[in-house]
Design a protein around this motif. Structure first.
Motif, mmCIF file in Angstrom:
data_model
loop_
_atom_site.group_PDB
_atom_site.id
_atom_site.type_symbol
_atom_site.label_atom_id
_atom_site.label_comp_id
_atom_site.label_asym_id
_atom_site.label_seq_id
_atom_site.Cartn_x
_atom_site.Cartn_y
_atom_site.Cartn_z
ATOM 1 N N TYR A 106 0.804 -1.219 0.000
ATOM 2 C CA TYR A 106 0.000 0.000 0.000
ATOM 3 C C TYR A 106 0.845 1.281 0.000
ATOM 4 N N THR A 107 2.157 1.122 -0.053
ATOM 5 C CA THR A 107 3.032 2.302 0.002
ATOM 6 C C THR A 107 2.711 3.312 -1.093
ATOM 7 N N HIS A 108 2.411 2.816 -2.297
ATOM 8 C CA HIS A 108 2.187 3.713 -3.432
ATOM 9 C C HIS A 108 0.698 3.889 -3.774
ATOM 10 N N ILE A 109 -0.208 3.423 -2.922
ATOM 11 C CA ILE A 109 -1.634 3.582 -3.219
ATOM 12 C C ILE A 109 -2.058 4.999 -2.847
ATOM 13 N N PRO A 110 -2.457 5.811 -3.817
ATOM 14 C CA PRO A 110 -2.780 7.221 -3.527
ATOM 15 C C PRO A 110 -3.954 7.364 -2.568
ATOM 16 N N ALA A 111 -3.943 8.433 -1.802
ATOM 17 C CA ALA A 111 -5.049 8.723 -0.892
ATOM 18 C C ALA A 111 -6.338 9.015 -1.650
ATOM 19 N N LYS A 112 -6.227 9.335 -2.945
ATOM 20 C CA LYS A 112 -7.415 9.601 -3.766
ATOM 21 C C LYS A 112 -8.217 8.342 -4.059
ATOM 22 N N VAL A 113 -7.606 7.169 -3.893
ATOM 23 C CA VAL A 113 -8.325 5.912 -4.150
ATOM 24 C C VAL A 113 -9.464 5.783 -3.153
ATOM 25 N N THR A 114 -10.667 5.544 -3.653
ATOM 26 C CA THR A 114 -11.845 5.505 -2.791
ATOM 27 C C THR A 114 -12.238 4.106 -2.341
ATOM 28 N N GLY A 115 -11.717 3.090 -3.012
ATOM 29 C CA GLY A 115 -12.058 1.731 -2.610
ATOM 30 C C GLY A 115 -11.016 0.744 -3.091
ATOM 31 N N ILE A 116 -10.785 -0.299 -2.295
ATOM 32 C CA ILE A 116 -9.825 -1.342 -2.659
ATOM 33 C C ILE A 116 -10.405 -2.700 -2.293
ATOM 34 N N LEU A 117 -10.420 -3.600 -3.252
ATOM 35 C CA LEU A 117 -10.715 -5.003 -2.984
ATOM 36 C C LEU A 117 -9.387 -5.745 -3.012
ATOM 37 N N GLN A 118 -9.047 -6.382 -1.909
ATOM 38 C CA GLN A 118 -7.802 -7.144 -1.833
ATOM 39 C C GLN A 118 -8.139 -8.627 -1.893
ATOM 40 N N ILE A 119 -7.688 -9.309 -2.941
ATOM 41 C CA ILE A 119 -7.911 -10.749 -3.100
ATOM 42 C C ILE A 119 -6.665 -11.460 -2.592
ATOM 43 N N ASN A 120 -6.832 -12.305 -1.589
ATOM 44 C CA ASN A 120 -5.674 -12.837 -0.881
ATOM 45 C C ASN A 120 -5.095 -14.118 -1.461
ATOM 46 N N LYS A 121 -5.896 -14.850 -2.239
ATOM 47 C CA LYS A 121 -5.396 -16.099 -2.812
ATOM 48 C C LYS A 121 -5.853 -16.234 -4.255
ATOM 49 N N GLU A 122 -5.011 -16.868 -5.064
ATOM 50 C CA GLU A 122 -5.306 -17.017 -6.486
ATOM 51 C C GLU A 122 -6.610 -17.752 -6.725
ATOM 52 N N LYS A 123 -6.932 -18.748 -5.897
ATOM 53 C CA LYS A 123 -8.122 -19.559 -6.122
ATOM 54 C C LYS A 123 -9.415 -18.766 -6.006
ATOM 55 N N HIS A 124 -9.348 -17.565 -5.429
ATOM 56 C CA HIS A 124 -10.556 -16.762 -5.254
ATOM 57 C C HIS A 124 -10.712 -15.684 -6.324
ATOM 58 N N THR A 125 -9.759 -15.580 -7.251
ATOM 59 C CA THR A 125 -9.876 -14.528 -8.265
ATOM 60 C C THR A 125 -11.111 -14.723 -9.134
#
Length: 439
Positions: free
Chosen positions: A42-61
């Motif tokens: 998340y170091t480079h994720i701008p503060a302007k981003v309003t939403g993030i979906l984080q998918i933790n494992k390949e099987k759930h993509t």
């Protein structure tokens, strides 16, 4: 002899140089990859981003990518070349894929983009500061823009966030604020996915679990919500009313469908949303479905009776009466399969403007015994209800639904195509939100 010795020495020298060069290259790659994996995603994720979906494992993509049709084919093509977790970020209404990558993954992704995904033309290159942004022309006159920057891959159909990504560091990213940092600590990557919402005044995060066709979100927020929130959210203009009385006190699990649940599509016109399915005992897995009928119960009974006569040339038996005056009707096996999508006969009864359907007669009777005198709840407070009780019904249009801070999020609207159920409460001084999405 001297010539042969010199040749051998020359070959050995070349071999040593090749080994040393290969070692240096491998060391540089390993050092580069080690640095990437030690960097916070998340170091480079701008503060302007309003939403993030984080998918933790390949099987759930494959579970989540269909919500993002623009990116679905790209993600599913390169998913084996990404490092998890991966992010799908939204900026306004544009979505982007973000992932850490190794040097080998970078080469593989570039090959997949050029050969498999966008083979018609070579990408155009534009330099922004020290980053090269690649633009791949698509068949519909759009450009997929992406870059490989400091061990990250980021791509979408609008290059604006890519430039913001380059400009962002540990001092001005999405988690730079204290509320965001504190709430993010409560998120666990052991879940299939996580979800973050962000703006200037609040931050909300969710752990996402998957249960059959349901997406369950349980999270934390620093925003305020009213203790009377459900009553504020439900207005006279809502097209669907709530009947809390249909829910049993001992609700263990529930399913909710805006259409008639477990009913033939040809008969849906006889029923109104909502319809429910619930299990009243954790040791029993046969659910009861509650279908809200729009016709008079006697007209519906006659309609079903005619269907039964067509199936087995016999009407429903009216001899099965329980609890004094509650009739239970057993269908034929054919009606159970064709009409109610069960692999056997089912049991029917009319209860509080609903047709109850169950494959197990004993479970039906158990429910009626527990809830025959159940009173309608008029004062509904989310802070005092059981965690197993449905606390707030859905609005079909999430744009009109409370709370206000969820209205503008394209990411949540994409993930709640059918319906959403919200619950807000305070536990141990923490503000929590639960959302159930059924797609």
């Amino acid at each position: 002899m001297h010539i042969k010795s010199g040749a051998k020495i020359g070959l050995l020298s070349l071999l040593v140089v090749a080994i040393i060069t290969t070692g240096i290259i491998m060391f540089q790659k390993l050092s580069h990859d080690k640095g990437v994996f030690e960097t916070d995603l998340y170091t480079h994720i701008p503060a302007k981003v309003t939403g993030i979906l984080q998918i933790n494992k390949e099987k759930h993509t494959k579970v989540f990518t269909p919500f993002f049709p623009e990116l679905e084919n790209i993600i599913q093509t390169i998913e084996t070349s990404l490092t998890y977790p991966i992010l799908i970020a939204e900026h306004k209404e544009d979505t982007y894929i973000i992932s850490k990558i190794t040097s080998e993954q970078e080469s593989k992704i570039k090959s997949l983009l050029s050969i498999d995904l966008f083979p018609a033309f070579a990408p155009k290159v534009r330099t922004y500061k020290d980053a090269k942004i690649l633009f791949y022309p698509t068949s519909n006159n759009r450009f997929f823009s992406c870059m490989f920057y400091q061990g990250f891959f980021i791509g979408g159909y609008n290059y604006v966030l890519l430039e913001n990504f380059v400009d962002t560091d540990s001092s001005n990213n999405i988690f730079s604020s204290k509320p965001a940092t504190e709430i993010a600590k409560k998120i666990k990557t052991s879940y299939p996915a996580n979800l973050y919402f962000n703006n200037e005044t609040f931050f909300t995060s969710f752990n996402i679990n998957l249960e059959n066709n349901f997406i369950e979100l349980e999270g934390f927020t620093n925003t305020t919500f009213s203790n009377n929130w459900p009553n504020e959210a439900i207005s006279d203009s809502d097209s669907i009313t709530i009947d809390y009385s249909i829910f049993p006190d001992s609700l263990i699990s529930y399913q909710i469908d805006t259409n008639a649940a477990s009913i033939s599509s040809s008969l849906i016109c006889l029923f109104d949303a909502p319809s429910y399915g619930f299990i009243i005992n954790e040791n029993q897995t046969s659910p009861i479905y509650a279908l809200k009928h729009r016709e008079d119960r006697f007209d519906l009974y006659n309609h079903l009776n005619k269907l039964e006569v067509n199936y087995i040339h016999r009407k429903f038996s009216t001899k099965d009466v329980v609890l004094g005056n509650q009739h239970i009707y057993m269908t034929s096996e054919q009606m159970g399969k064709d009409v109610f999508h069960h692999n056997s006969s089912v049991y029917l009864t009319f209860y509080k403007n609903y047709l109850l359907v169950a494959a197990d007669r004993d479970i039906m009777i158990q429910y009626l015994k527990r809830n025959g005198n159940y009173s309608i709840q008029t004062d509904f407070d989310p802070l005092n209800i059981s965690t197993k009780t449905v606390s707030l019904f859905f609005s079909n249009n999430i744009q009109k639904f409370h709370p206000d801070y969820l209205k503008s999020y394209h990411l949540l609207k994409l993930m709640s195509k059918e319906q959403a159920y919200f619950k807000t409460y305070i536990e141990n001084g923490e503000k929590k939100i639960e959302i159930l999405l059924n797609n």
